[in-house]
Design a protein around this motif. Sequence first.
Motif, PDB file in Angstrom:
ATOM      1  N   THR A   1     110.766   5.131   5.009  1.00  0.00           N
ATOM      2  CA  THR A   1     109.686   6.018   4.622  1.00  0.00           C
ATOM      3  C   THR A   1     108.546   5.836   5.606  1.00  0.00           C
ATOM      4  N   ILE A   2     108.095   6.962   6.117  1.00  0.00           N
ATOM      5  CA  ILE A   2     107.017   6.881   7.084  1.00  0.00           C
ATOM      6  C   ILE A   2     105.758   7.433   6.437  1.00  0.00           C
ATOM      7  N   GLU A   3     104.763   6.602   6.404  1.00  0.00           N
ATOM      8  CA  GLU A   3     103.497   7.007   5.805  1.00  0.00           C
ATOM      9  C   GLU A   3     102.712   7.833   6.806  1.00  0.00           C
ATOM     10  N   VAL A   4     102.119   8.884   6.313  1.00  0.00           N
ATOM     11  CA  VAL A   4     101.273   9.675   7.196  1.00  0.00           C
ATOM     12  C   VAL A   4      99.890   9.777   6.571  1.00  0.00           C
ATOM     13  N   SER A   5      98.904   9.445   7.322  1.00  0.00           N
ATOM     14  CA  SER A   5      97.543   9.677   6.860  1.00  0.00           C
ATOM     15  C   SER A   5      96.711  10.034   8.077  1.00  0.00           C
ATOM     16  N   ASP A   6      95.529  10.550   7.837  1.00  0.00           N
ATOM     17  CA  ASP A   6      94.668  10.923   8.954  1.00  0.00           C
ATOM     18  C   ASP A   6      94.458   9.743   9.889  1.00  0.00           C
ATOM     19  N   SER A   7      94.200   8.609   9.255  1.00  0.00           N
ATOM     20  CA  SER A   7      93.860   7.469  10.108  1.00  0.00           C
ATOM     21  C   SER A   7      95.084   6.935  10.838  1.00  0.00           C
ATOM     22  N   SER A   8      96.280   7.016  10.203  1.00  0.00           N
ATOM     23  CA  SER A   8      97.450   6.480  10.896  1.00  0.00           C
ATOM     24  C   SER A   8      97.793   7.336  12.114  1.00  0.00           C
TER      25      SER A   8
ATOM     26  N   GLN B   1     107.163  15.851  12.337  1.00  0.00           N
ATOM     27  CA  GLN B   1     107.505  14.589  11.676  1.00  0.00           C
ATOM     28  C   GLN B   1     108.445  13.758  12.523  1.00  0.00           C
ATOM     29  N   LYS B   2     109.435  14.440  13.105  1.00  0.00           N
ATOM     30  CA  LYS B   2     110.403  13.726  13.952  1.00  0.00           C
ATOM     31  C   LYS B   2     109.690  13.065  15.120  1.00  0.00           C
ATOM     32  N   LEU B   3     108.810  13.836  15.752  1.00  0.00           N
ATOM     33  CA  LEU B   3     108.112  13.301  16.914  1.00  0.00           C
ATOM     34  C   LEU B   3     107.205  12.153  16.509  1.00  0.00           C
ATOM     35  N   TYR B   4     106.581  12.317  15.360  1.00  0.00           N
ATOM     36  CA  TYR B   4     105.690  11.267  14.885  1.00  0.00           C
ATOM     37  C   TYR B   4     106.478   9.984  14.639  1.00  0.00           C
ATOM     38  N   ALA B   5     107.597  10.132  13.929  1.00  0.00           N
ATOM     39  CA  ALA B   5     108.424   8.963  13.655  1.00  0.00           C
ATOM     40  C   ALA B   5     108.925   8.348  14.954  1.00  0.00           C
ATOM     41  N   GLY B   6     109.310   9.208  15.896  1.00  0.00           N
ATOM     42  CA  GLY B   6     109.816   8.711  17.166  1.00  0.00           C
ATOM     43  C   GLY B   6     108.761   7.932  17.925  1.00  0.00           C
TER      44      GLY B   6
ATOM     45  N   PHE C   1     107.194  10.974   4.631  1.00  0.00           N
ATOM     46  CA  PHE C   1     108.536  11.544   4.711  1.00  0.00           C
ATOM     47  C   PHE C   1     109.506  10.442   5.090  1.00  0.00           C
ATOM     48  N   GLU C   2     110.779  10.776   4.979  1.00  0.00           N
ATOM     49  CA  GLU C   2     111.800   9.783   5.293  1.00  0.00           C
ATOM     50  C   GLU C   2     112.404  10.082   6.640  1.00  0.00           C
ATOM     51  N   ASP C   3     112.570   9.074   7.430  1.00  0.00           N
ATOM     52  CA  ASP C   3     113.261   9.255   8.697  1.00  0.00           C
ATOM     53  C   ASP C   3     114.181   8.061   8.881  1.00  0.00           C
TER      54      ASP C   3
END
Lengths: 173, 911
Positions: free
Chosen positions: B512-519, B470-475, B506-508
């Motif tokens: 709030t960071i949305e996560v979906s397959d397409s994102s 999640q951290k890496l994704y948000a980063g 999740f929150e970073d």
Amino acid sequence: MIKSVLIFNNHGKPRLIKFYQQIDIATQQALVQEIYSLVSKRPDTVCNFLEGSKLLGGKDTRVIYRHYATLYFVFVVDESESELGILDLIQVFVESLDRCFENVCELDLIFHFDEVHHILSEIVQGGMVLETNMNEIVAAINEMNKAKKKSGAATTGSLSVRASETLRAGFRH
Amino acid sequence: MNSINSISQQILSKLPLYRLKDLIKAVRACKTAAEERSVIQKESANIRTAFKEEHNDTRHANVSKLLYIHMLGYPAHFGQMECLKLVASPKFADKRLGYLGIMLLIDEKTEVLTLVTNSLKNDLNHSNMYVVGLALCTLGNISSSEMARDLCSEVEKLLGSSNTYIRKKAGLCALRIVRRVPELHENFLSRAKTLLNDRSHGVLITGVTLVTEMCQQYPENIEIFRKAVPLLVRHLKNLVSAGFSPEHDVTGVTDPFLQVKILRLLRILAKNDQEASDAMNDILAQVATNTESTKNVGNAILYETVLTIMDIQSEAGLRVLAVNILGKFLSNRDNNIRYVALETLNKTVGIETQAVQRHRNIILDCLRDGDISIRRRALELSFALINESNVRVLTRELLAFLEVADSEFKQSMTTKISLAAERFAPNSRWHIDTMLRMLKLAGNFVREEVLANFIRLIAQTSQLHQYTVQKLYAGLKQDISQEGFVLAGVWVIGEYGDVLVNGGSFEDENKTIEVSDSSIVGLLESILMGPYANQLTREYILTTLMKLSSRLNDHDVQQNIKQILHDHSTSMEVEIQQRAVEYTQLFSFDNIRSAVLERMPVPEGRSIIESSTSENDINSHASGQGQQKSGPSDQDLLLDLMGVGTASSGDQQQEEVSVSPEPQQQQQQTQQSTQNIDLLADIFGGGGGSSGSSPIPPTTSSPPPSSSSLNKNNALMDLLGGDVQPQPSSTPPPSNSSPDPLASLGFSMGGTTSPSSAQRSISPAFSTGSPAMANNSPTLSTTQTSSSTTTTTTTNGYQAYGKNGFIINLVPAKDRNNGAIINIQVLFHNSTEGTISSLQFQAAVPRSQKLQMAPASSSTVQSGGTEKQLMRINNPQQTPVKLRLRISYVLSNGQKIDDVAEYGPFPENAF
């Protein structure tokens, strides 16, 4: 041991090049330019030590310099010399020049570069400190100049041109 | 008027310049370098002609002009002989210039030097002391070893001269002679002793210098000169306590140069000698307290005193005094003083760690100094200061500095920070956070080992997978400019994409960071198309997308991935194209795709080997060499991730560690990989039918087992994203001697050309599957024998110790490069219920062998866990290896165990 003593001016023009190691002339010039480019960028407030470059012999070599008016006095030394001690030695060297030339300035060094060599050889010999007592240094030089005159060579005559800025202005202890 | 002037100048310019002064003026009048060159060339020519014509009266002027020309960097060697002629002249002025010329123009190797010896010999016996002085000076500057031998007796005689001027110069000549021909040092022993008694300070300085040199050249001389310690102490005492003496005063301090020299010699004499150290304790204390520290000269003495105190066996109180002086230095406003303070602290940090720690804050402040010399020293020191208790604070500071540091520092800093984080991390969460922050700040300056290590860390800490990904994704959503961060992020998202999706939004940092397959795929696509993408990131992204195809279920996303892969199947970059094509092909094998793309086995732990940082000194970075040295390629990185060793940067130790993985993990890997092999075997068995486009060569059914498994390995590696070296873009050679089933599937181009290191390093994981490969490398066979001989105990290696549920196994292996070296992997296995802590392991070998030990991976062994340590035994005489072991550890109930064990020799064929 002191590996080399260099004097160059604010524009990188060499005024004295003395190496105590065998280095060919092209490398000598390259070194002067390299050290000049390192040293000239540094403001006067920062410390007077730099780590040596690859050309000089890597990390164990230190470049220790002082900046007086228009001139840089640079000593390149290895790790067996005390950094602060060398700073004092540069001071001794410059003050000796000042006493021998009576208010030394860059032009003195240009037109009497051989004399500068002689003075240096009374202070440093073979890369080691020989004498640090200014009285001794100046006395030896004066005696030798007398001997030189006696032997009938051209006298060193005073200079007609003098740059207004003498090195003494830059003395700091 | 002007025209007359210009005409006269033209005439003048054609005439030779008669005096040095005229030449200098002419040079100074030059406006361009070319002009200067032409003036010098003309003058050089004139001087040459004059030399040929043997003009005695102009020789002096010509040589001095020549020396000026030499200073400007032009050739002047043709004046060498003229200098000799000048030296032979009776005139003092000529002699002086002649010797100056000799010192400047003649180097040690020229023949002319032998001719100088004779003039020197004459002048050393001259009646005029200044002539003798000139000769001594010349000898001291340029003496060759032959000269040293020839003139040794003269110098010896002059050392006894009644004239101080001559004595001091002779002292330094003796030093030069000893340097050139060390065996001559005995000739000067007695003279040197008398020099130490000399009343003239000038002579004393050279005497002390000479003695110092003799002690350094021949350590046995230290014994002899140790007797002079009381004398030197007395000299120092006189200097310190003497009131104002105008003759030797330098800004209020009596002869600081002599004091510094004496202190230095004392340091050499008292090192490792209690008696001599005791003799100088008092005077050192006196110098340290009485020297005024407002001026540079005083500080020079204090600095030398501190160095001496630190080096000798001084009293504890004195050491405290010394560290306090350094503390004062550190807070000094003069940068020179701070520089030497940092320099000295660097030298003493190993001895007086606690004392240095007290100055931590000032040192950290120095990181922000405007002076690069200071920053460099402070940085070095900061890393030396890190320990378990302050790692959080210091790392925070260093990360803050990393943000503003010069680029030339960054790479070495990232390496050192990750090393420190790995060594002292209080917990994995902190470790991962630190690494993430570091990559965010300086991801473009990270060595590949560091990145590989980070990824290994992530894979190993399974409880934090979600957090990390999640951290890496948000980063990555925020910033994709830092290559290291992008690579890590892309890889981790590929590996743990399902974890990321399952975690949902999740929150970073309060967003709030949305996560979906397409994102997720959208993010990867944007990086792929983004301005920072390079070939490496593109390779990573393609592999990640492929992995995601089996982790994400959304149909549109699957289509999108296929589309991206398809787009890249015409890429100009061969490697990208190859991957894209291979992956697209893989979509037609849906029954095995998910198995092929399943998660990588958790790589075994290992630490960044220290040597990788030592080569990493700042100097090499400044010149950009660090880049070239940066170790293993991405290929190695990926192979690392598969849990197998690679020959990274030729570090044999490191390699051995990784080649013999932990028992459980190896089992795990073996299981997984055999599974994969089976699956692949399935393809080979039935693949022909499913893909009609690529007919299988008829020989497929009967390839030699070894080569087939080899090729399978390569195929597997390809599929797992192993970056096989970009192979020639030619199509698979049809004349391939061992038919390559993979080529038929369109997966691998010329499997046999893939790097041997890849074959070798991948093999341990497959050891059960391919017995025929055992001969590939000695290490490999070791792993295999050992695992097969001890399969009953489910561990490999030889048990050397086993008490209280604590087992030590040794896995020996011959070094691949040097048969005399045996690398032993020591495995500490904890089969108790609790944790074993404070583990200390020491080993001794017979005298004919030499032992080196790397630090253990941890001093704590979790229950059921295994830690390891590497030993390296150099056994040139090939004698049996016997080990004596001392083990101490603390059981979970607090019981401290100290134990001794012996092991050896190893059974035959153990390595």
